[in-house]
Design a protein around this motif. Structure first.
Motif, short mmCIF file in Angstrom:
data_model
loop_
_atom_site.label_atom_id
_atom_site.label_comp_id
_atom_site.label_asym_id
_atom_site.label_seq_id
_atom_site.Cartn_x
_atom_site.Cartn_y
_atom_site.Cartn_z
N THR A 236 -0.93 -3.20 -9.68
CA THR A 236 -0.98 -2.98 -8.23
C THR A 236 0.42 -2.91 -7.61
O THR A 236 0.55 -2.56 -6.44
CB THR A 236 -1.77 -4.11 -7.54
OG1 THR A 236 -1.17 -5.36 -7.85
CG2 THR A 236 -3.22 -4.10 -8.01
N GLN B 34 -2.58 -0.02 -2.00
CA GLN B 34 -1.46 -0.48 -1.18
C GLN B 34 -1.85 -0.51 0.30
O GLN B 34 -1.52 -1.46 1.03
CB GLN B 34 -0.24 0.44 -1.38
CG GLN B 34 0.32 0.41 -2.80
CD GLN B 34 0.78 -0.98 -3.22
OE1 GLN B 34 1.53 -1.63 -2.51
NE2 GLN B 34 0.29 -1.45 -4.36
N GLU C 218 -4.18 -3.40 0.88
CA GLU C 218 -3.46 -4.67 0.92
C GLU C 218 -2.73 -4.84 2.25
O GLU C 218 -2.74 -5.92 2.84
CB GLU C 218 -2.48 -4.75 -0.25
CG GLU C 218 -3.16 -4.94 -1.61
CD GLU C 218 -2.15 -5.08 -2.74
OE1 GLU C 218 -0.95 -4.85 -2.49
OE2 GLU C 218 -2.57 -5.40 -3.87
N HIS D 79 -5.32 -5.51 4.76
CA HIS D 79 -5.79 -6.89 4.62
C HIS D 79 -4.82 -7.86 5.28
O HIS D 79 -5.23 -8.80 5.97
CB HIS D 79 -5.96 -7.21 3.14
CG HIS D 79 -6.42 -8.62 2.88
ND1 HIS D 79 -7.67 -9.07 3.22
CD2 HIS D 79 -5.78 -9.69 2.32
CE1 HIS D 79 -7.79 -10.34 2.89
NE2 HIS D 79 -6.66 -10.74 2.34
N GLU D 80 -3.54 -7.59 5.06
CA GLU D 80 -2.53 -8.45 5.69
C GLU D 80 -2.60 -8.33 7.22
O GLU D 80 -2.48 -9.33 7.93
CB GLU D 80 -1.13 -8.07 5.19
CG GLU D 80 -0.90 -8.41 3.72
CD GLU D 80 0.47 -7.96 3.25
OE1 GLU D 80 1.22 -7.39 4.08
OE2 GLU D 80 0.79 -8.14 2.06
#
Length: 702
Positions: free
Chosen positions: A233, A266, A269, A272-273
């Motif tokens: 990842t 990416q 992620e 998600h952050e």
């Protein structure tokens, strides 16, 4: 990389499917080739048959020297068939046919006359047989060349018979027929079939090798490389580039897909952050939100700490939004946020609670006094201007409520509620101040809620009524008008209690319209009774400024009722002008255009009353009760006289309200007041009671 327990490449399906298709194709090709070959060989055999019969025909033509004699014999009615048979034998017809069958490809030959009787046959035993029912011979006798297949018992096999008409000078005198062997045809077809099978097998073998080399082996390698892939990842994963591989496009496609998967991972992620951040951050101010506050105070609870929760609310923020718009309101919130963030430290943290409310968590203060000193520093800053834009400064005020833990509560929701109650308590007392939570505040909140529910019920069931307190002429004591006072029908709650609740909850707009409609209805009733000289005053709340359609509805109600607008007086208070002076003046001018009268209520209570008289479009002023109560003080008496003198110079009508004693009455009468209102002359009356005193002069109550 496997899909369950299955390999990425299913070689069985990959091989069997195309092989099955190839085999079916080859079988179809072989069958088609067989049919074409058979048709071709049959055509060849047919041509051979025609060739043999033509040859016989030519050999018979060799006996032309006997043609006339044969015709004479045929045309001579005295000749019989036996003589003709004998004649033909003499001319070797029988021998000729028998010689033909010497060819291994010919099984028999025969000659039939026009009666379809065999007069010559390679098998002499068949001479004389008649074939009168044979459709092929009948067609040949009619002039057609025919081909027929039939089973020949003598050889135990099928033959192809070719028959042609025998003509002399254009006249058909018989039929020549030859039976051809089909043995060579079968042998040729057999060898042709074997050839097709061998060719098909060779092609199948060749295709298998090509498939293995250029499809199976590259796919096996691709399968192996896919299985050996290690997804990372942090870095993009790729298959090795194979420029000579027949599946280069597939490698490129898989690598592109892996790149998109990596990019998606990416993005997910990052999303998600962002979601995690949004879960604990306010999107407008970027302050921690309620969830973050709960996490922080739960941590403080676990550590057995003491502390304080403060609720900070901007005063009159709704007015800012309504006046300047929500975009400007957002700028105000961001400006306040910048200041609050500047005062945070390890003990103090700021959170956006919602709207214009902020939560402040103070952990482990040294004392209660330290918390209050901190709050006072905030209020001190709010006494100064805030720069919203580069060239725009704004006066902002706030109210703060404080609840301490664990003293007041060790429940998070209850602490927030207590801080909220304390904040509203401070807002009720005066703006830009603070209050600590006290138990009685919860009871007051409960009462506030009960009053709100009673108001809503009253709106639904016509639970309001108007009482009318007379105003009397200061000299004649004749009734000059009435002030409409709102009451609840089945509830003794004081207007001083339910009016603030109505204003806070937004119910005042609907209630204000009801009061207006009811007052106009009363004027209409009086008009119908011939009473058209006394006006009714109604009170106008600051919250009604936000009723943008009020003037249009007022004008419509007056026209529908047929009431003179000048009989309705609207009483406004000075606090309407405090924050929205320009908006209020525009609103008052619209009311004046409708034709109603305007009165400035609570005059002299504070602020800048005298200044307002110079530009407000009012017709009367009503002296505040506080002036009436303290008129005997020397200073106040001078002020009252001065106010009345100024109002008279501006040609304004002056009303003294709250008059309860004869001394008060005489003072304000002598000072020059035009009208007197108070319990000295009358309490608020029902509509029927007010009608009864419409034309009366009232006496003072002892």
């Amino acid at each position: 990389m496997k899909n369950g327990n299955h390999p990425v490449i299913n070689k069985r399906k990959l091989i069997l499917l195309p092989m099955t298709l190839v085999i079916i194709t080859l079988l179809l090709s072989s069958f088609t080739g067989y049919r074409i070959s058979r048709r071709y060989l049959l055509n060849q055999l047919e041509q051979d048959g025609y060739a043999y019969t033509s040859l016989l025909h030519r050999k018979l033509e060799a006996h032309r020297e006997y043609e006339e004699q044969i015709l004479d014999l045929i045309n001579n009615p005295g000749i019989n068939s036996e003589e003709l048979q004998k004649y033909l034998e003499e001319h070797q017809m029988q021998q000729l046919l028998e010689s033909v069958v010497a060819d291994e490809n010919i099984h028999y030959a025969l000659f039939l006359d026009t009666t379809l009787t065999a007069i010559a046959d390679s098998d002499p035993s068949d001479v004389g047989i008649q074939y009168t029912d044979d459709p092929a011979y009948l067609a040949t006798l009619a002039g057609a060349k025919t081909i027929d297949f039939w089973y020949y018992d003598i050889i135990g096999n099928e033959v192809m018979e070719v028959a042609i008409p025998y003509e002399i000078n254009g006249e058909i005198i018989g039929i020549l027929a030859v039976g051809l062997s089909m043995e060579n045809l079968r042998n040729n077809l057999l060898w042709t079939g074997l050839a097709f099978i061998l060719i098909s097998m060779a092609m199948l073998f060749l295709l298998t090798q090509i498939q293995r080399r250029h499809i199976i082996q590259p796919l096996e390698r691709l399968d192996r490389e896919i299985k050996e892939l290690k997804i990372d990842t942090t870095n993009p994963t790729r298959l090795p580039e194979r420029t000579q591989d027949p599946f280069l496009g597939l490698y490129t496609g898989i690598n592109n897909l892996l790149k998109r998967i990596y990019d998606t991972v990416q993005q997910n992620e990052a999303l998600h952050e962002t979601i995690q951040l949004q879960a604990i951050r306010d999107p407008l101010t970027n302050l921690p939100n309620r969830r973050a506050f709960r996490d922080a105070i739960e941590t403080s609870f676990r550590l057995k700490e003491q502390g304080a929760v403060m609720m900070l609310d901007l005063d009159n923020f709704k007015d800012i939004n309504d006046t300047f718009g929500h975009v400007y309101g957002d700028l105000v919130l961001k400006t306040v946020t910048n200041y609050l963030e500047s005062i945070t430290n390890q003990q103090i943290s700021i959170y956006r609670f919602g709207g214009d409310e902020f939560l402040i968590l103070y952990r482990q203060p040294d004392s209660k006094d330290q918390v209050e000193v901190f709050v006072q520093s905030i209020l001190s800053r709010f006494n100064q201007r805030f720069t919203i834009n580069d060239d725009d400064d704004q006066h902002l005020k706030c109210s703060v409520g404080i609840a301490s833990y664990p003293q007041d509560s060790d429940d998070i929701d209850e602490l927030v509620m207590q801080a909220d109650l304390a904040m509203y308590h401070s807002k009720e007392n005066r703006l830009n101040c603070y209050a600590r939570f006290k138990p009685h505040m919860a009871e007051k909140k409960r009462q506030h809620h009960e009053i709100e529910q009673q108001l809503r019920t009253a709106m639904e069931v016509e639970g309001f009524r108007l009482l009318y307190q007379p105003k009397v002429d200061a000299t004649s004591r004749q009734v000059t008008g009435y002030e409409a006072l709102l009451r609840m029908k089945d509830n003794a709650i004081s207007p001083a209690q339910f009016i603030p609740v109505a204003e806070e909850t937004g119910l005042m707009i609907d209630i204000g319209r009801w009061v207006t409609r009811e007052a106009i209805h009363q004027l209409k009733e009086w008009k119908q009774k011939g009473k058209t000289t006394k006006l009714i005053s109604i009170n106008f709340s600051a919250k009604q400024l936000f009723d943008l359609d009020y003037t249009e509805n007022l004008e419509k109600m007056l026209k529908e009722a047929g009431v003179n607008p000048s009989l309705l007086e609207i009483e406004i208070t000075e606090n309407l002008l405090i924050n929205q002076e320009e908006t209020t003046i525009q609103f008052l001018n619209k009311l004046k255009k409708v034709g109603v009268k305007l009165s400035l209520d609570d005059f002299g209570k504070g602020y800048s009353s005298l200044n307002y008289l110079s530009y407000l479009p009012v017709d009367a002023i009503k002296l505040d009760k506080s002036l009436c109560d303290k008129y005997q003080e020397y200073t106040n008496s001078k002020i009252v006289v001065g106010i009345i003198t100024l109002a008279e110079s501006l040609e304004l009508r002056i009303v003294a309200e709250g008059i309860e004693t004869p001394d008060q009455y005489h003072f304000f009468k002598d000072a020059g007041c035009h009208d007197i209102q108070g319990f000295l002359f009358s309490r608020p009356l029902t509509a029927e009671e007010a009608t009864a005193v419409y034309h009366q002069a009232l006496e003072m109550k002892q």
